[in-house]
Write an enzyme that holds these catalytic residues in place. Structure first.
Site, PDB file in Angstrom:
ATOM      1  CG  HIS A 145      11.097  -0.701   1.666  1.00  0.00           C
ATOM      2  ND1 HIS A 145      12.174   0.021   1.198  1.00  0.00           N
ATOM      3  CD2 HIS A 145      11.602  -1.575   2.580  1.00  0.00           C
ATOM      4  CE1 HIS A 145      13.282  -0.387   1.804  1.00  0.00           C
ATOM      5  NE2 HIS A 145      12.961  -1.358   2.641  1.00  0.00           N
ATOM      6  CE  LYS A 149      11.243   1.529   5.154  1.00  0.00           C
ATOM      7  NZ  LYS A 149      11.426   0.966   6.516  1.00  0.00           N
TER       8      LYS A 149
END
Length: 255
Positions: A145, A149
């Site tokens: 990601h 995040k």
């Protein structure tokens, strides 16, 4: 009649994508947005709220939540208390919190959705991985990601591991006497499966599920290159929760 939607966390990237999706769907009506740090009282003619308490009694049908793990549980509980069917893309819920919210939604006679991932391809990946885990118990997950995040591993990785654990032979992946020369090198341990989290700028949301067997391997992968990939699932969630009478965990329950 249009479904009236509130979006919490509308200033974030997912929140902005959700706003644009709702605004371009004639079956949906964006009636309010929420962000505690927004200085303006309106956004594109839509009222902006800084405190969710001010939305108590507001006329709306669905609460879409793309906020942070720190407030997601409280927001979902608030939505149910006030008659808003929640559609939650924020991750970080514990299994106990999900169970409690399911029970509360039934008491409120309200539908709802907590989805680790709204991309249809990611939902299919989880289903395919569950099928494969019956035959390939040696498996590891790599999720990748963007570097903003806040939780690791991702909700999608945890959900994938949970689904595989239901059907997979419970074995410890790797050598019984393996030694980590650097702590954490083998990743998180979920029922003997290893989960590895990558955080880098330029990424959006990606996951690989890698299976190994004697003389063969199987790799399943899903990539979201743009947040628009999640909006089909968000749209589906909004339109489905108003028809239902309890909260579900995972978009697959609405397909």
């Amino acid at each position: 009649m249009s479904i009236r939607v509130i979006i919490a966390g509308f200033k974030g990237k997912m929140g902005q994508a959700a706003c644009q999706m709702v605004l371009t769907d004639s079956d949906l009506d964006l009636v309010a947005v929420l962000d505690p740090f927004e200085s303006e009282s309106e956004w594109q003619g839509i009222p902006v709220f800084k405190d969710k308490a001010d939305l108590a009694g507001f006329e709306a049908d669905v609460w879409v939540d793309f906020t942070t793990p720190a407030v997601a549980y409280e927001n979902t509980r608030f939505a149910l208390e006030n008659g808003f069917a929640p559609v939650v893309g924020t991750t970080g819920f514990t299994s106990e919190e999900i169970a409690e919210l399911k029970e509360f939604s039934r008491a409120q006679d309200l539908g709802g959705l907590i989805a680790p991932n709204f991309a249809l391809g990611a939902v299919l990946l989880m289903q395919f991985a569950t099928q494969a885990a019956k035959y390939f118990p040696n498996v590891e997950i790599i999720e990748l990601h963007h570097d903003k995040k806040k939780d690791a591993p991702s909700g999608t990785a945890i959900k994938t591991a949970e689904l595989m654990a239901e059907v997979r032979e419970s074995i410890q992946q790797g050598a019984a006497d393996e030694e980590e020369l650097i702590a954490g090198a083998r990743g998180a341990d979920f029922d003997g499966m290893r989960i590895h989290s990558v955080r880098l700028p330029g990424l959006v949301a990606h996951q690989e599920v890698i299976f190994g067997n004697q003389g063969e391997g199987l790799t399943l992968r899903h990539d979201s290159y743009d947040r628009i990939s999640f909006m089909t699932g968000v749209n589906l969630g909004i339109k489905e929760v108003v028809k239902r009478h309890e909260l579900v965990y995972g978009l697959e329950h609405l397909l």
